[in-house]
Design an enzyme around this catalytic site. Structure first.
Site, PDB file in Angstrom:
ATOM      1  N   ASP A  96      -4.292  -9.180  27.225  1.00 53.09           N
ATOM      2  CA  ASP A  96      -2.841  -9.330  27.053  1.00 53.09           C
ATOM      3  C   ASP A  96      -2.225  -7.945  27.173  1.00 53.09           C
ATOM      4  OD1 ASP A  96      -0.320 -10.516  26.306  1.00 53.09           O
ATOM      5  OD2 ASP A  96      -0.587  -9.738  24.292  1.00 53.09           O
ATOM      6  N   SER A  97      -0.889  -7.896  27.145  1.00 52.01           N
ATOM      7  CA  SER A  97      -0.199  -6.604  27.172  1.00 52.01           C
ATOM      8  C   SER A  97      -0.346  -5.870  25.837  1.00 52.01           C
ATOM      9  CB  SER A  97       1.285  -6.827  27.458  1.00 52.01           C
ATOM     10  OG  SER A  97       1.850  -7.619  26.428  1.00 52.01           O
TER      11      SER A  97
ATOM     12  N   TYR B 140       5.065  -6.512  29.338  1.00 48.65           N
ATOM     13  CA  TYR B 140       4.870  -6.983  30.710  1.00 48.65           C
ATOM     14  C   TYR B 140       6.088  -7.811  31.175  1.00 48.65           C
ATOM     15  CZ  TYR B 140      -0.198  -5.954  31.110  1.00 48.65           C
ATOM     16  OH  TYR B 140      -1.429  -5.363  31.227  1.00 48.65           O
ATOM     17  N   GLY B 141       6.767  -8.391  30.197  1.00 47.23           N
ATOM     18  CA  GLY B 141       7.773  -9.415  30.490  1.00 47.23           C
ATOM     19  C   GLY B 141       8.924  -8.973  31.361  1.00 47.23           C
TER      20      GLY B 141
ATOM     21  N   CYS C 260      -1.957 -14.131  28.159  1.00 49.34           N
ATOM     22  CA  CYS C 260      -0.603 -13.616  28.335  1.00 49.34           C
ATOM     23  C   CYS C 260       0.107 -14.551  29.300  1.00 49.34           C
ATOM     24  CB  CYS C 260      -0.687 -12.200  28.924  1.00 49.34           C
ATOM     25  SG  CYS C 260       0.892 -11.550  29.491  1.00 49.34           S
ATOM     26  N   ASN C 261       1.244 -15.078  28.863  1.00 49.64           N
ATOM     27  CA  ASN C 261       1.964 -16.027  29.722  1.00 49.64           C
ATOM     28  C   ASN C 261       2.506 -15.354  30.972  1.00 49.64           C
ATOM     29  OD1 ASN C 261       2.683 -18.820  28.097  1.00 49.64           O
ATOM     30  ND2 ASN C 261       2.255 -17.119  26.744  1.00 49.64           N
ATOM     31  N   THR C 262       3.009 -14.130  30.802  1.00 47.56           N
ATOM     32  CA  THR C 262       3.621 -13.428  31.941  1.00 47.56           C
ATOM     33  C   THR C 262       2.570 -13.202  33.027  1.00 47.56           C
ATOM     34  OG1 THR C 262       4.924 -12.270  30.267  1.00 47.56           O
ATOM     35  CG2 THR C 262       5.090 -11.465  32.534  1.00 47.56           C
TER      36      THR C 262
ATOM     37  N   GLU D  33       5.354  -6.370  18.140  1.00 42.17           N
ATOM     38  CA  GLU D  33       4.498  -5.179  18.261  1.00 42.17           C
ATOM     39  C   GLU D  33       4.802  -4.195  17.127  1.00 42.17           C
ATOM     40  OE1 GLU D  33       2.030  -4.133  20.583  1.00 42.17           O
ATOM     41  OE2 GLU D  33       2.015  -6.146  21.444  1.00 42.17           O
TER      42      GLU D  33
ATOM     43  N   CYS E  30       4.955 -17.388  25.003  1.00 42.83           N
ATOM     44  CA  CYS E  30       4.529 -15.988  25.024  1.00 42.83           C
ATOM     45  C   CYS E  30       3.535 -15.867  23.878  1.00 42.83           C
ATOM     46  CB  CYS E  30       5.727 -15.068  24.791  1.00 42.83           C
ATOM     47  SG  CYS E  30       5.263 -13.339  24.535  1.00 42.83           S
ATOM     48  N   THR E  31       2.409 -15.253  24.147  1.00 40.23           N
ATOM     49  CA  THR E  31       1.349 -15.254  23.137  1.00 40.23           C
ATOM     50  C   THR E  31       1.706 -14.403  21.905  1.00 40.23           C
ATOM     51  OG1 THR E  31       0.208 -13.549  24.428  1.00 40.23           O
ATOM     52  CG2 THR E  31      -0.535 -15.819  24.700  1.00 40.23           C
ATOM     53  N   HIS E  32       2.773 -13.630  22.013  1.00 41.67           N
ATOM     54  CA  HIS E  32       3.240 -12.901  20.828  1.00 41.67           C
ATOM     55  C   HIS E  32       3.989 -13.833  19.846  1.00 41.67           C
ATOM     56  CE1 HIS E  32       2.486  -9.266  23.200  1.00 41.67           C
ATOM     57  NE2 HIS E  32       2.763  -8.523  22.135  1.00 41.67           N
TER      58      HIS E  32
HETATM   59  N1  DGL Z   1       2.220 -11.737  25.292  1.00 43.94           N
HETATM   60  C1  DGL Z   1       2.590 -11.718  26.665  1.00 43.94           C
HETATM   61  C2  DGL Z   1       3.081 -13.031  27.157  1.00 43.94           C
HETATM   62  O1  DGL Z   1       2.544 -14.018  26.710  1.00 43.94           O
HETATM   63  C3  DGL Z   1       3.310 -10.490  27.150  1.00 43.94           C
HETATM   64  C4  DGL Z   1       4.574 -10.124  26.526  1.00 43.94           C
HETATM   65  C5  DGL Z   1       5.101  -8.843  27.099  1.00 43.94           C
HETATM   66  O2  DGL Z   1       4.339  -7.891  27.192  1.00 43.94           O
HETATM   67  O3  DGL Z   1       6.285  -8.809  27.487  1.00 43.94           O
HETATM   68  O4  DGL Z   1       3.934 -13.139  27.997  1.00 43.94           O
END
Ligand code: DGL
Length: 283
Positions: free
Chosen positions: A22-23, A54-55, A85-87, A164, A196-198
């Site tokens: 993931d990011s 990453y988004g 990571c979804n992105t 984060e 988003c996994t966050h």
């Molecule tokens: N956790 C990631 C996702 O699921 C990345 C979020 C990010 O870095 O913007 O998209």
């Protein structure tokens, strides 16, 4: 003799770790699902903390990052990879899958599947990064399952830095959530994908703001299930029990290793002994 060598090779492959990336810390929500559903599996986790988020980045950049990370994970002899990571799943999965000789899965398809099965009124909300929402990938998978669905997407770019920063229960996060989620509340969705996994890390804030009538879908659970099915199909399940002390898990980041370790220890079932720093641009 060659039969014995083959058997040995097979068991070595089965005992190889799963690469998860993931990011940043978001992918830990997927890693902990894998830990709980498949306790025999070893994991090598990479969090790209130097380049989070990453988004807001372009598809070309995310594909370049994903390729570098996969090259790094392959140096750890991983037997399969999960893009937690979804992105990166939305932007890079198809490209890197075509280049890879080991199984790889993302989080978008499993999340869409469970949401399509969950909704009762056919109205599904998706929250995620700008990249995930703009890719239209969730809508695509949802419409494939049921073309009658109504899908409402909303990018919530401030959620990732808040997570984060570990401002999980902070009043600022509640305020930001109220702004982002107000239009979704008006659109009468009954199901909301945490795309988003966050976001599962601020699940209680999202729940508080969106209300009890909306089912929250966390693709992490479904992703771990899909991984298990895939490993079974490919005969890659590790049958050798692991020590119950987290020693089968390795963590790597591209920056701020201590901060990552502290965060990980607050959400994982085991305390991480070390988080190693690597220069991902070397891969
Ligand atoms: N956790 C990631 C996702 O699921 C990345 C979020 C990010 O870095 O913007 O998209």
């Amino acid at each position: 003799m060659s039969l014995i060598v083959n058997e040995l090779e097979e068991s070595m492959i089965k005992e190889a770790p799963i690469g998860v990336f993931d990011s940043g810390v978001g992918g830990l929500t997927v890693a902990r699902e894998i830990m709980s559903q498949m306790p025999n599996e070893r994991i090598v986790y990479f969090g790209d903390t130097a380049r989070v988020p990453y988004g807001s980045k372009s598809q070309n950049t995310i594909i370049r990052y994903a390729r570098q990370i996969i090259r790094f994970l392959k140096t750890k002899q991983v037997k399969a990879i999960v893009i937690a990571c979804n992105t990166a799943s939305a932007y890079a999965l198809d490209t890197v899958e075509a280049e890879l000789d080991i199984p790889i899965i993302g989080v978008v398809k499993p999340g869409a599947k469970v949401a399509a099965e969950t909704t009762r009124n056919g109205k599904i909300g998706v929250i995620g990064t700008e990249g995930t929402i703009n890719s239209g990938m969730y809508s695509e998978f949802l419409y494939l399952r049921n073309s009658e669905l109504t899908v409402v997407g909303k990018a919530c770019p401030l959620f990732v830095p808040l997570v984060e920063e570990n401002w999980i229960k902070d009043s600022v996060t509640v305020e930001v959530a109220k702004r982002y989620l107000s239009e979704l509340k008006e659109s009468e969705i009954d199901t909301l994908i945490l795309g988003c996994t966050h976001y599962p890390l601020i699940r209680s804030t999202v729940r508080q703001v969106i209300g009890d009538g909306v089912t929250l879908v966390n693709p992490a659970y479904e992703t771990a299930l899909e991984l298990k099915e895939l490993l079974e199909k490919k005969k890659l399940i590790n049958t050798k029990p692991q020590k119950n002390d987290g020693s089968g898990y390795e963590f790597y980041v591209s920056d701020a290793a201590d901060k990552f370790k502290q965060f990980a220890n607050s959400i994982l079932p085991y305390d991480i002994a070390t988080t190693k720093l690597i220069n991902i641009e070397d891969f």
